[in-house]
Design a protein around this motif. Structure first.
Motif, PDB file in Angstrom:
ATOM      1  N   TYR A 150      -5.088  11.011  -4.841  1.00 12.38           N
ATOM      2  CA  TYR A 150      -4.026  10.622  -5.767  1.00 12.38           C
ATOM      3  C   TYR A 150      -4.012   9.110  -5.975  1.00 12.38           C
ATOM      4  O   TYR A 150      -3.946   8.348  -5.009  1.00 12.38           O
ATOM      5  N   ASP A 151      -4.064   8.699  -7.266  1.00 14.68           N
ATOM      6  CA  ASP A 151      -3.873   7.300  -7.615  1.00 14.68           C
ATOM      7  C   ASP A 151      -2.502   7.153  -8.275  1.00 14.68           C
ATOM      8  O   ASP A 151      -1.715   8.104  -8.312  1.00 14.68           O
ATOM      9  N   LEU A 152      -2.204   5.967  -8.812  1.00 12.18           N
ATOM     10  CA  LEU A 152      -0.869   5.730  -9.361  1.00 12.18           C
ATOM     11  C   LEU A 152      -0.565   6.658 -10.532  1.00 12.18           C
ATOM     12  O   LEU A 152       0.562   7.150 -10.668  1.00 12.18           O
ATOM     13  N   ASN A 153      -1.550   6.923 -11.374  1.00 12.02           N
ATOM     14  CA  ASN A 153      -1.306   7.759 -12.555  1.00 12.02           C
ATOM     15  C   ASN A 153      -0.883   9.178 -12.179  1.00 12.02           C
ATOM     16  O   ASN A 153       0.149   9.671 -12.639  1.00 12.02           O
ATOM     17  N   ASN A 154      -1.696   9.853 -11.336  1.00 10.46           N
ATOM     18  CA  ASN A 154      -1.304  11.231 -11.019  1.00 10.46           C
ATOM     19  C   ASN A 154      -0.184  11.290  -9.991  1.00 10.46           C
ATOM     20  O   ASN A 154       0.520  12.290  -9.889  1.00 10.46           O
ATOM     21  N   LEU A 155       0.033  10.208  -9.230  1.00  5.54           N
ATOM     22  CA  LEU A 155       1.220  10.136  -8.373  1.00  5.54           C
ATOM     23  C   LEU A 155       2.484  10.246  -9.216  1.00  5.54           C
ATOM     24  O   LEU A 155       3.381  11.048  -8.915  1.00  5.54           O
ATOM     25  N   THR A 172      -5.184   4.782   3.479  1.00  5.06           N
ATOM     26  CA  THR A 172      -4.367   4.462   2.316  1.00  5.06           C
ATOM     27  C   THR A 172      -4.944   5.145   1.089  1.00  5.06           C
ATOM     28  O   THR A 172      -5.967   5.824   1.166  1.00  5.06           O
ATOM     29  N   ALA A 173      -4.293   4.948  -0.036  1.00  9.23           N
ATOM     30  CA  ALA A 173      -4.761   5.532  -1.295  1.00  9.23           C
ATOM     31  C   ALA A 173      -4.701   4.525  -2.436  1.00  9.23           C
ATOM     32  O   ALA A 173      -5.585   4.492  -3.281  1.00  9.23           O
ATOM     33  N   MET A 174      -3.656   3.697  -2.486  1.00  7.52           N
ATOM     34  CA  MET A 174      -3.445   2.796  -3.617  1.00  7.52           C
ATOM     35  C   MET A 174      -2.525   1.662  -3.201  1.00  7.52           C
ATOM     36  O   MET A 174      -1.881   1.719  -2.144  1.00  7.52           O
ATOM     37  N   SER A 175      -2.454   0.628  -4.009  1.00  5.96           N
ATOM     38  CA  SER A 175      -1.461  -0.439  -3.847  1.00  5.96           C
ATOM     39  C   SER A 175      -0.880  -0.746  -5.214  1.00  5.96           C
ATOM     40  O   SER A 175      -1.618  -0.832  -6.203  1.00  5.96           O
ATOM     41  N   PHE A 176       0.443  -0.905  -5.285  1.00  6.85           N
ATOM     42  CA  PHE A 176       1.066  -1.258  -6.560  1.00  6.85           C
ATOM     43  C   PHE A 176       2.353  -2.027  -6.315  1.00  6.85           C
ATOM     44  O   PHE A 176       2.856  -2.105  -5.180  1.00  6.85           O
ATOM     45  N   PRO A 196       0.842  -1.210   0.000  1.00  7.83           N
ATOM     46  CA  PRO A 196       0.000   0.000   0.000  1.00  7.83           C
ATOM     47  C   PRO A 196       0.871   1.251   0.000  1.00  7.83           C
ATOM     48  O   PRO A 196       1.934   1.288   0.629  1.00  7.83           O
ATOM     49  N   MET A 197       0.397   2.286  -0.688  1.00 11.22           N
ATOM     50  CA  MET A 197       1.158   3.533  -0.815  1.00 11.22           C
ATOM     51  C   MET A 197       0.227   4.744  -0.738  1.00 11.22           C
ATOM     52  O   MET A 197      -0.990   4.626  -0.908  1.00 11.22           O
ATOM     53  N   MET A 198       0.835   5.904  -0.557  1.00 10.28           N
ATOM     54  CA  MET A 198       0.080   7.151  -0.450  1.00 10.28           C
ATOM     55  C   MET A 198       0.995   8.317  -0.799  1.00 10.28           C
ATOM     56  O   MET A 198       2.144   8.370  -0.340  1.00 10.28           O
ATOM     57  N   TYR A 199       0.509   9.245  -1.619  1.00  9.81           N
ATOM     58  CA  TYR A 199       1.272  10.454  -1.924  1.00  9.81           C
ATOM     59  C   TYR A 199       1.248  11.379  -0.712  1.00  9.81           C
ATOM     60  O   TYR A 199       0.271  11.429   0.035  1.00  9.81           O
ATOM     61  N   ILE A 200       2.315  12.131  -0.497  1.00  7.09           N
ATOM     62  CA  ILE A 200       2.465  12.904   0.728  1.00  7.09           C
ATOM     63  C   ILE A 200       1.336  13.918   0.932  1.00  7.09           C
ATOM     64  O   ILE A 200       0.920  14.175   2.066  1.00  7.09           O
ATOM     65  N   GLU A 201       0.808  14.490  -0.144  1.00 10.28           N
ATOM     66  CA  GLU A 201      -0.266  15.470   0.027  1.00 10.28           C
ATOM     67  C   GLU A 201      -1.522  14.816   0.598  1.00 10.28           C
ATOM     68  O   GLU A 201      -2.208  15.397   1.437  1.00 10.28           O
TER      69      GLU A 201
END
Length: 370
Positions: free
Chosen positions: A335-340, A280-284, A250-255
């Motif tokens: 934020y998802d993976l694309n705009n991250l 969380t925001a996304m997993s990749f 799982p990941m997350m952009y700082i904003e």
């Protein structure tokens, strides 16, 4: 990037009297006085471990909401000029309880945001130091918050789970048997905070963050490959990853991370059904990230050489279930993976790569004129 609104600091205190749940007259008067004072001005906020990945950016966000002088950044590291000029900065050793008391009293602190910690990979290299910083330090700040009636935030992590936890998805409440000192210390902090909430009425708040991605250089965490790859790929077109290509985390952009913290801290205490929430925001996987990044670095060459960090990642959640945070206090990521990837490429290029090139050019120009 954050909404402007007027926030009030509501303090809910449970009487700390052995054998009785009813406050004394003195306590009632004290609580009414502190409640009135807290609502007549913005909260004064102390951030410990302020020169780490989250501290400086967190201070910027909070200062934009409450004013520069309302946020006191602290650490044991000498700050740069930009930090000094942006607002109050002081030396604070979290292992020095009396020193912390003096800071709280002198600066009239209302909220304490505790970022001081050794991250997963670094903590495994120096376990005794990790115990002191991550466990003794938490004891100090939680007791401090109880003593001075502070609202306290302590971040937790996906590392608070272990190989016995369900990994896809990992719910808010499940078995936690981490196998790193970082994870063990975070479970300890979660339980200590919940105990102080139930026993003493401490306004303890905790978010379990996934890997947090920002343009700052990596700081030693297992998920930091997702930061390092941008710096290396944009500089050299190459990267050697210490995790397998199919390692999902799982990941997350700082904003999103900082917005979650701000919204959580502003939420009235009676709306919180828990003191600890997954967010969380996304997993990749590294492979998925490389595919997206390759659109910006067409000839990107990535090799995979898993090391000891792979064992850590294999014990962590693959997908985080944060449905309780979304239900209870309205958490929503942006934020998802694309705009991250879009934002990270832009940030790293402008704030690091271009500046390094400009500095090298300036140095070369100075040398040629001598």
């Amino acid at each position: 990037m954050f909404r402007k609104c007027v926030a009030t600091f509501v303090q809910n205190k449970i009487a700390n009297i052995a054998g009785s749940s009813r406050p004394t007259l003195c306590q009632s008067l004290y609580e009414r006085a502190t409640h009135s004072k807290a609502n007549s001005r913005p909260p004064k906020i102390l951030i410990t471990g302020g020169l780490g990945q989250l501290g400086i950016e967190c201070a910027k966000v909070l200062r934009s909401q409450y004013g520069d002088d309302s946020v006191v950044l602290s650490d044991i590291i000498k700050p740069g000029r930009e930090v000094i000029e942006s607002g109050p900065y002081i030396f604070a050793d979290i292992l020095d309880f009396k020193g912390l008391q003096k800071i709280v009293v002198d600066h009239r602190i209302d909220w304490l945001i505790h970022f001081s910690a050794l991250l997963s990979a670094i903590g495994e290299q120096n376990v005794p130091l990790a115990v002191r910083v991550n466990i003794e330090g938490v004891h100090n700040v939680i007791e401090l918050a109880k003593q001075y009636n502070l609202r306290i935030f302590v971040p937790s992590t996906i590392g608070a789970f272990g190989p016995d936890s369900p990994r896809n998805p990992t719910p808010n409440v499940t078995i936690q048997r981490p196998r790193t000192m970082y994870g063990v210390s975070k479970v300890h902090a979660e339980l200590m905070g919940e105990y102080y909430f139930h026993k003493f009425g401490l306004d303890f708040r905790c978010l379990r963050f996934p890997g947090v991605i920002s343009s700052d250089p990596p700081g030693g965490g297992t998920t930091d490959y997702a930061v390092a790859i941008f710096h290396e790929a944009l500089r050299t077109g190459k990267y050697t990853c210490y995790l397998r290509p199919d390692t999902r985390l799982p990941m997350m952009y700082i904003e999103d991370c900082l917005r979650a913290l701000l919204e959580f801290m502003r939420t009235p205490s009676d709306r919180l059904k828990r003191r600890v929430y997954n967010v969380t925001a996304m997993s990749f996987t590294p492979e998925e990230l490389v595919e997206k990044l390759s659109t910006y670095v067409p000839n990107l060459h990535v090799t995979y050489r898993p090391d000891g960090r792979q064992d850590i990642a294999d014990s962590w959640p693959q997908v985080f279930d944060d449905s309780e945070a979304r239900r209870d206090w309205g958490w929503q990521h942006k934020y998802d993976l694309n705009n991250l990837v879009d934002f990270m490429v832009k940030d790293v290029q402008e704030n690091y790569i271009d500046k390094e090139k400009a500095n090298m050019y300036a140095a070369t120009s100075r040398a040629s004129t001598r």
